[in-house]
Design an enzyme around this catalytic site. Structure first.
Site, PDB file in Angstrom:
ATOM      1  N   GLU A 196      -0.209 -20.571 -31.284  1.00 17.45           N
ATOM      2  CA  GLU A 196      -0.482 -19.225 -31.798  1.00 17.45           C
ATOM      3  C   GLU A 196      -1.172 -18.286 -30.810  1.00 17.45           C
ATOM      4  O   GLU A 196      -2.334 -17.900 -31.026  1.00 17.45           O
ATOM      5  CB  GLU A 196      -1.326 -19.311 -33.076  1.00 17.45           C
ATOM      6  CG  GLU A 196      -0.639 -20.036 -34.208  1.00 17.45           C
ATOM      7  CD  GLU A 196      -1.383 -19.928 -35.534  1.00 17.45           C
ATOM      8  OE1 GLU A 196      -2.513 -19.412 -35.557  1.00 17.45           O
ATOM      9  OE2 GLU A 196      -0.822 -20.363 -36.550  1.00 17.45           O
ATOM     10  N   GLU A 220       3.270 -25.865 -38.418  1.00 19.78           N
ATOM     11  CA  GLU A 220       2.127 -25.844 -39.343  1.00 19.78           C
ATOM     12  C   GLU A 220       2.562 -25.198 -40.651  1.00 19.78           C
ATOM     13  O   GLU A 220       3.229 -24.152 -40.633  1.00 19.78           O
ATOM     14  CB  GLU A 220       0.954 -25.016 -38.798  1.00 19.78           C
ATOM     15  CG  GLU A 220       0.120 -25.703 -37.761  1.00 19.78           C
ATOM     16  CD  GLU A 220      -1.061 -24.853 -37.283  1.00 19.78           C
ATOM     17  OE1 GLU A 220      -1.640 -24.083 -38.083  1.00 19.78           O
ATOM     18  OE2 GLU A 220      -1.400 -24.967 -36.092  1.00 19.78           O
TER      19      GLU A 220
HETATM   20  C1  BGC Z   1      -4.277 -22.587 -36.676  1.00 19.64           C
HETATM   21  C2  BGC Z   1      -5.093 -23.764 -37.161  1.00 19.64           C
HETATM   22  C3  BGC Z   1      -5.882 -23.357 -38.395  1.00 19.64           C
HETATM   23  C4  BGC Z   1      -4.899 -22.970 -39.474  1.00 19.64           C
HETATM   24  C5  BGC Z   1      -5.549 -22.571 -40.796  1.00 19.64           C
HETATM   25  C6  BGC Z   1      -3.612 -21.802 -37.787  1.00 19.64           C
HETATM   26  O1  BGC Z   1      -3.745 -20.456 -37.490  1.00 19.64           O
HETATM   27  O2  BGC Z   1      -3.350 -22.995 -35.711  1.00 19.64           O
HETATM   28  O3  BGC Z   1      -5.909 -24.193 -36.108  1.00 19.64           O
HETATM   29  O4  BGC Z   1      -6.767 -24.327 -38.811  1.00 19.64           O
HETATM   30  O5  BGC Z   1      -4.133 -21.892 -39.045  1.00 19.64           O
HETATM   31  O6  BGC Z   1      -6.293 -21.416 -40.674  1.00 19.64           O
END
Ligand code: BGC
Length: 436
Positions: free
Chosen positions: A156, A349
């Site tokens: 990101e 993610e």
């Molecule tokens: C990030 C993580 C973070 C998750 C939840 C993403 O933006 O890569 O490190 O914990 O979101 O906020």
């Protein structure tokens, strides 16, 4: 809880869980300092006043994590290699142990080479940081490349630029607003150099993890549509256009430092997969002069858009709206915009913060998002994998330990950092067992 079984995903699909070094490893005394250590020491920077010095103590307890991954039945684990740790004595040996244990458990290691923990003293506003990153990548690849086939360069760059350099709510805590753009360019350049370094080391499966938030205009009014487009450029396309098209959205190249055209050739090195981190859409309107908060992004007056709450949706503990169809929209939107330039996609993610061990809301969230992902596949998007964020409750950056994203509860008050699988862990394990 949904009763219909989830549809089948394509053969060879990567089912994974994600974490990042700073958020789980702890053992801060055994590595160099990062910009996050410096930031955490600032009074008021972290909501609960905590630090990541111990976090989940995964540095000492990675075997427990590997056993949890194996018990969950995932075939891949996305973790990150901390740059300051990799540069400290014993650091690379730690990642070797982790990789070896993952392989022995039948779990593919998927390291991310930068997840925001820049070594203290380095600065993304400096061009040289990109070259230094390439050196870090070369060292890690030389050590792990015989056992790791899948790599992620950066996590990101959008959030790291905007939260860390424009708004100052993340490390390094700068409030440069639009003057933060060079930090974006240098990260993108670092990514391109890393792709080259990985390929030179023999890697054949290289990608990036980019955040994407579909942007919805508040209304059909011209000013709202224009504001939403602007926001989409800033959050999404400033990063995905150079990566996938080799050019910046109109008007941006002029704001970037250096020989931008030459750099863009590096930035747009061909990728084997494009990682997408998806959490929620953004509802954007013309500026109102008032702050409208969305998660950690508080936009001061004077910015040419305003952020609005998406109403009529359940909210996670973080206050983020639950909008599974936003994931389908993100993926079909990427395919529409980038066509053949879009490599196969992996969701790197996807997850939510909720408290409690009997986390039925997380189950509902994950169930609905997996269905939305399947819909994108049915609509023709080539999706090769999905990683849940996160395996463990962990250090949620400026939120400290208050937001729990894990399938596994971590007791941060116990010296052992006791791990207890939640209901969602058992649910996902059963989902994976039912997959072909
Ligand atoms: C990030 C993580 C973070 C998750 C939840 C993403 O933006 O890569 O490190 O914990 O979101 O906020």
């Amino acid at each position: 809880m949904a009763v219909d079984p989830l549809p089948s995903f394509p053969p060879g699909f990567l089912w994974g869980a994600s974490t990042s070094a700073h958020q789980i490893e702890g053992a801060a005394h055994l590595r160099g300092q990062s910009v996050w250590d410096v930031f955490e020491a600032r009074p008021g920077a972290i909501r609960d006043g905590s630090t990541a010095a111990v976090a989940c103590d995964s540095f000492h307890r990675h075997r427990e994590d590997v056993a949890l991954l194996a018990g969950l039945g995932v075939n891949a684990y996305r973790f990150s290699v901390s740059w300051p740790r990799a540069g400290s004595p014993g650091g690379l040996e730690y990642y070797e142990r982790l990789v070896d244990d993952l392989l022995a458990a039948g779990v593919r290691p998927v390291p991310t080479l930068f997840h925001w923990e820049l070594p203290a003293g380095l600065d993304w506003l400096e061009r040289d940081t990109a070259a230094r990153f390439a050196d870090h990548v070369e060292r890690v690849a030389a050590r792990l490349g015989d056992r790791v086939s899948t790599w992620i360069t950066l996590n990101e760059p959008a959030e790291h630029t905007i939260l860390g350099h424009a708004l100052g709510v993340h490390a390094p805590g700068r409030t440069l607003m639009f003057d933060a753009l060079p930090a974006a360019h240098h990260q993108l350049l670092a990514h391109g150099l890393a792709v080259r370094a990985l390929r030179a080391a023999g890697a054949t499966d290289v990608g990036i993890a980019a955040s994407h938030s579909p942007t919805w205009p508040l209304s059909a009014r011209e000013e709202d549509v224009a504001a939403a487009e602007f926001y989409d450029v800033l959050m999404n396309r400033t990063f995905s256009d150079p990566l996938l098209l080799g050019r910046y959205p109109d008007g941006l190249a002029e704001l970037m430092p250096g020989d931008v055209d030459a750099d863009l050739e590096t930035v747009s090195e061909r990728l084997d997969f494009y990682g997408v981190n998806y959490y929620a859409p953004s509802l954007v309107g013309a500026p109102t002069g008032e702050n409208s908060a969305y998660g950690t992004l508080d936009v001061p007056a004077g910015i040419p858009f305003s952020l609005h709450e998406i109403e009529g949706r359940p909210k996670t503990h973080f206050g983020w709206p639950v909008v599974p169809e936003g994931l389908t929209e993100t993926l079909t939107g990427l395919r529409g915009r980038y066509g053949d330039r879009l490599p196969p996609v992996v969701i790197t993610e996807n997850g939510c913060s909720y408290p409690g061990l009997d986390d039925q809301d997380r189950i509902a969230f994950l169930d609905s998002h997996l269905r939305a992902l399947h819909r994108a596949i049915e609509e023709g998007v080539d999706v090769r994998g999905w990683f849940v964020w996160s395996l463990l409750d962990n250090y949620e950056w400026n939120e400290g330990y208050e937001q729990r994203f894990g399938l596994v509860h971590v007791d941060f008050d116990s010296p052992e950092r006791t791990r207890t699988p939640k209901a969602s862990y058992a649910w996902l394990r059963d989902v994976l067992r039912a997959q072909p």
